[in-house]
Design a protein around this motif. Structure first.
Motif, short mmCIF file in Angstrom:
data_model
loop_
_atom_site.label_atom_id
_atom_site.label_comp_id
_atom_site.label_asym_id
_atom_site.label_seq_id
_atom_site.Cartn_x
_atom_site.Cartn_y
_atom_site.Cartn_z
N ASP A 1 0.35 -1.66 -0.84
CA ASP A 1 0.46 0.17 0.74
C ASP A 1 0.92 1.02 0.00
O ASP A 1 0.29 2.39 -0.17
CB ASP A 1 -0.69 -0.09 1.14
CG ASP A 1 -1.93 -0.59 0.91
OD1 ASP A 1 -1.85 -1.45 0.21
OD2 ASP A 1 -2.55 -1.34 2.36
N ASP A 2 2.21 1.66 1.16
CA ASP A 2 2.54 2.09 0.59
C ASP A 2 4.08 2.17 -0.72
O ASP A 2 4.60 3.07 -0.18
CB ASP A 2 4.04 2.62 1.92
CG ASP A 2 4.40 0.87 2.09
OD1 ASP A 2 4.70 0.08 0.70
OD2 ASP A 2 5.46 0.89 2.85
N HIS A 3 3.51 1.25 -1.42
CA HIS A 3 4.35 1.69 -2.96
C HIS A 3 5.70 1.11 -2.79
O HIS A 3 6.71 1.41 -3.44
CB HIS A 3 4.73 2.68 -3.78
CG HIS A 3 3.12 3.23 -4.24
ND1 HIS A 3 2.27 3.23 -5.32
CD2 HIS A 3 2.01 4.54 -3.84
CE1 HIS A 3 1.10 3.46 -5.17
NE2 HIS A 3 0.63 4.45 -4.59
N ALA B 1 -4.58 1.74 -5.94
CA ALA B 1 -5.34 1.12 -4.77
C ALA B 1 -5.67 -0.54 -5.35
O ALA B 1 -5.40 -1.42 -5.03
CB ALA B 1 -5.66 1.57 -4.08
N ARG C 1 -3.55 -3.00 -7.25
CA ARG C 1 -2.67 -3.42 -6.13
C ARG C 1 -2.91 -4.39 -4.94
O ARG C 1 -2.61 -6.02 -4.66
CB ARG C 1 -2.19 -2.88 -5.23
CG ARG C 1 -1.18 -1.71 -5.82
CD ARG C 1 0.03 -0.48 -5.15
NE ARG C 1 -1.01 0.07 -3.49
CZ ARG C 1 -1.80 0.82 -3.75
NH1 ARG C 1 -1.31 2.05 -4.49
NH2 ARG C 1 -2.43 1.81 -2.27
N ASP C 2 -4.20 -4.23 -4.23
CA ASP C 2 -4.94 -5.50 -3.90
C ASP C 2 -5.31 -5.97 -4.51
O ASP C 2 -5.42 -7.52 -3.69
CB ASP C 2 -6.25 -4.40 -3.42
CG ASP C 2 -6.78 -5.56 -2.64
OD1 ASP C 2 -6.62 -5.75 -1.41
OD2 ASP C 2 -8.58 -5.66 -2.99
N THR D 1 -2.28 -8.66 -4.59
CA THR D 1 -1.58 -8.96 -2.90
C THR D 1 -3.16 -10.31 -2.92
O THR D 1 -2.32 -11.28 -2.18
CB THR D 1 -1.90 -8.31 -1.92
OG1 THR D 1 -1.53 -6.89 -2.87
CG2 THR D 1 -1.94 -8.27 -1.10
#
Length: 297
Positions: free
Chosen positions: A235-237, A276, A279-280, A283
């Protein structure tokens, strides 16, 4: 009967972009076995280990069983199961499939079509690969199941439900200034970049758009590791490295484990970073296990 349409319409568990490649993996495996023996069957007890290994390597991060597709693929009209007692699958339970001698193979009509049309097998295989897996995994997946495709079959386009945007690669590489977002690699021959690729974060096969905020410029090594779930984006790249990854060499430490916690290189100012939602998805659906703590500085 249009077998490509039927293959494209396989019924699968689907919720919030969940990956469920169980049936496609079984079909790819069955097509490879058909190449070896067009009349042979796949006894569950004989292929269970192979199918479990394929699911572990190319399936979703959560544990699953090959018994599910072995039974449920029958309902799609491309597969049949018989037992020592006669026709019909005994169900999706592992114990029942083992104890009844359950044996599966491609449906009779599909086997007949594959015999009539020599190129149909390659077109079905390519469709399964395109619809369920990223291009970086196609070659090794064919090797893993033992599927041999002619070069023309490997490159032939099949009827697509969506068209890829051919500008995606150039847009993503430009956004990241032709540097791998994980390691900073920026190799060229003259003015031509080499070993750099545009990776989809949310796979194109699962609705991932051809947009910069769903892309990363990655070197060939890190693209493959990203698509295999060894690497991810937090989440923080920052780079995520799976705790499940094992590598004892200096090269493994330098090129993989040392990336844990490293901030992404790029994109350049004014360009949207990875969204986001994408990314989610990666993951949850691709990244394996828990991330390692950040590497010591």
């Amino acid at each position: 009967m249009d077998w490509l349409d039927r293959i494209a319409a396989l019924r699968q568990w689907a919720r919030n972009g969940t990956r469920a490649p169980h049936k496609p993996l079984l079909l790819l495996y069955a097509l490879a076995r058909f190449q070896e023996d067009a009349d042979g069957g796949l006894r569950y007890t004989a292929v269970e280990h192979d199918l479990q290994s394929l699911l572990a390597e190319y399936g979703p991060p959560n544990r699953t069983t090959p018994a599910y597709p072995f039974h449920h693929l029958v309902s799609d009209g491309v597969w049949e199961v018989r037992t020592d007692r006669g026709g019909g699958s005994p169900g999706s339970g592992v114990r029942e499939l083992r104890e009844t001698g359950a044996t599966g193979r491609l449906a009779p009509e599909l086997r007949a079509a594959l015999r009539r049309e020599p190129d149909l097998l390659g077109r079905i295989a390519r469709l399964l690969l395109d619809l369920h897996f990223p291009p970086s995994l196609h070659g090794e997946l064919c090797e893993a199941v033992g599927l041999e495709l002619e070069p023309a079959e490997s490159e032939r386009l099949v009827p697509a439900r969506r068209q890829r945007d051919r500008r995606m690669r150039e847009l993503v590489l430009t956004a990241y200034e032709y540097r791998c977002a994980f390691c900073g690699y920026d190799g060229r021959i003259g003015s031509v970049p080499v070993g750099l690729e545009a990776a989809h974060v949310r796979w194109w096969a699962f609705g991932g758009p051809d947009e910069v905020d769903n892309g990363l410029c990655l070197c060939s090594l890190h693209h493959k590791l990203f698509d295999k779930g060894v690497l991810g984006v937090g989440d923080d790249h920052r780079v995520l490295v799976s705790r499940r990854f094992v590598g004892h060499s200096a090269a493994a430490r330098q090129h993989v484990t040392a990336l844990a916690g490293r901030p992404l290189t790029g994109p350049q100012p004014g360009t949207r970073p990875v969204a986001a939602a994408h990314r989610d998805w990666h993951t949850r659906q691709v990244f394996h296990g828990e991330p390692r703590p950040a590497a010591a500085a």
